[in-house]
Design an enzyme around this catalytic site. Sequence first.
Site, PDB file in Angstrom:
ATOM      1  N   ASP A 201       1.963  -0.608   5.422  1.00 22.60           N
ATOM      2  CA  ASP A 201       0.965   0.350   4.958  1.00 22.60           C
ATOM      3  C   ASP A 201       0.315   1.094   6.128  1.00 22.60           C
ATOM      4  O   ASP A 201      -0.900   1.266   6.188  1.00 22.60           O
ATOM      5  CB  ASP A 201      -0.098  -0.350   4.108  1.00 22.60           C
ATOM      6  CG  ASP A 201      -0.892   0.630   3.254  1.00 22.60           C
ATOM      7  OD1 ASP A 201      -0.417   1.763   3.070  1.00 22.60           O
ATOM      8  OD2 ASP A 201      -1.983   0.266   2.786  1.00 22.60           O
TER       9      ASP A 201
ATOM     10  N   SER B  86     -10.356   3.727   3.219  1.00 17.75           N
ATOM     11  CA  SER B  86      -9.009   3.272   3.562  1.00 17.75           C
ATOM     12  C   SER B  86      -8.470   4.067   4.734  1.00 17.75           C
ATOM     13  O   SER B  86      -8.566   5.296   4.772  1.00 17.75           O
ATOM     14  CB  SER B  86      -8.078   3.426   2.359  1.00 17.75           C
ATOM     15  OG  SER B  86      -8.428   2.535   1.328  1.00 17.75           O
TER      16      SER B  86
ATOM     17  N   HIS C 195      -0.601   4.556   2.112  1.00 21.36           N
ATOM     18  CA  HIS C 195      -0.939   4.927   0.737  1.00 21.36           C
ATOM     19  C   HIS C 195      -1.917   6.108   0.678  1.00 21.36           C
ATOM     20  O   HIS C 195      -2.077   6.718  -0.376  1.00 21.36           O
ATOM     21  CB  HIS C 195      -1.500   3.714  -0.027  1.00 21.36           C
ATOM     22  CG  HIS C 195      -2.886   3.317   0.356  1.00 21.36           C
ATOM     23  ND1 HIS C 195      -3.153   2.274   1.211  1.00 21.36           N
ATOM     24  CD2 HIS C 195      -4.101   3.811   0.011  1.00 21.36           C
ATOM     25  CE1 HIS C 195      -4.459   2.143   1.355  1.00 21.36           C
ATOM     26  NE2 HIS C 195      -5.057   3.071   0.640  1.00 21.36           N
TER      27      HIS C 195
END
Length: 433
Positions: A197, A276, A167
């Site tokens: 992911d 992230s 993402h």
Amino acid sequence: MAAMGSMVFSAKTPTLSCRDITNSIPKFSLAKSISNAKRPISIVVSAVRNEDNYKSFTFELPNNGSNSLKKLLDSCFLVCTSVALSVCLFVADVDSASAFVVTTPRKLQTDELATVRLFQENTPSVVYITNLASRQDAFTLDVLEVPQGSGSGFIWDVQGHVVTNYHVIRGASDLKVTLADQSTYDAKVVGFDQDRDVAVLRIDAPKDNLRPIPIGISADLLVGQKVYAIGNPFGLDHTLTTGVISGLQREISSAATGRPIQNVIQTDAAINPGNSGGPLLDSSGNLIGINTAIYSPSGASSGVGFSIPVDTVGGIVDQLVRFGKVTRPILGIKFAPDQSMEQLGVSGVLVLDAPPNGPAGKAGLQSTKRDAYGRLILGDIITSINGKKVSNGTDLYRILDQCEVGDKITVEVLRGDRIEKIPVVLEPKPEES
């Protein structure tokens, strides 16, 4: 320049010398003939700041012969040190006087030193990733690259492979990777796995600038052990947050596909959006997971963060580096949301579409359709696979994750008012752009 103190005896008298007192403890040397001196000893204490600023003081010490040698030395040591220090402070400026201020070194506890060392050793492995997207100006019609997101990542090997979250790079037309030394490189997408992911990039950087992160294992993790999350959220400097593993065997949904990600690590280490794709480390500095998500309605860290375990990531990265894609088996269907099944009061997975070129379509599973009057005719409802009950989409994915491409499975479906068992051969997921 700091003041310098020295001592000399008068003529025909042995010399007593003192080193710069700002550098070390004074050390004296005295000739043997001092014990034979018959007259008082004159001692000159001088302090020199520069050629135009010279201070000196003269005083006498009685000499009673060799029996007073020890007392003489003690007196010389104490008097000369005191006077020289006073003179130095008198003639020195403020900056020079600061040389006499003794600062106690910062004392850290053992666990603090270990944390500092872990951060310093692993920050060169953590990178900053900028996601650029092409946008056309509404007035000039020029195509511009506009930053649409950013995140962290880490160096996987000396070949320049960088691992991050999918993402973080989703929808990018161009990617930039900034290393710890602030050097920036264009990055190419090697491959990605939307369901987990995970994405792998590659940069063409000198091997000397690449510091691969140490790879650990996640199979033996325990709730309560310390973990450390490192990120580079703004590209300016690295950040470190600490915490413990607060849960294991968690399950979250992929932000891209909604497919469940199993065996996820839950931690209370603060994981903000800019972190992230960064690494989650154990107390030895080894990688145990990728920081991927937080559980918070506001989007800020709320004490619950999730990381994909490194044992899962390792297999995905290996496939992406070797083949550019992940060969994961699929059933080849589109199914109704779980909420729709709850409204119908039916347990299972309703097949909305089973393309004829997919595994389920080839096996004969029926899709949901409408008749000539527009009435909805429900397709097959999958209730179990290989004898394992399927209550919702999560159960379906969980069972398929345990299968391999080419496996022949038995799908039990509710078709109308009867139960049928249909054999299906699983096929690999088609390539995605």
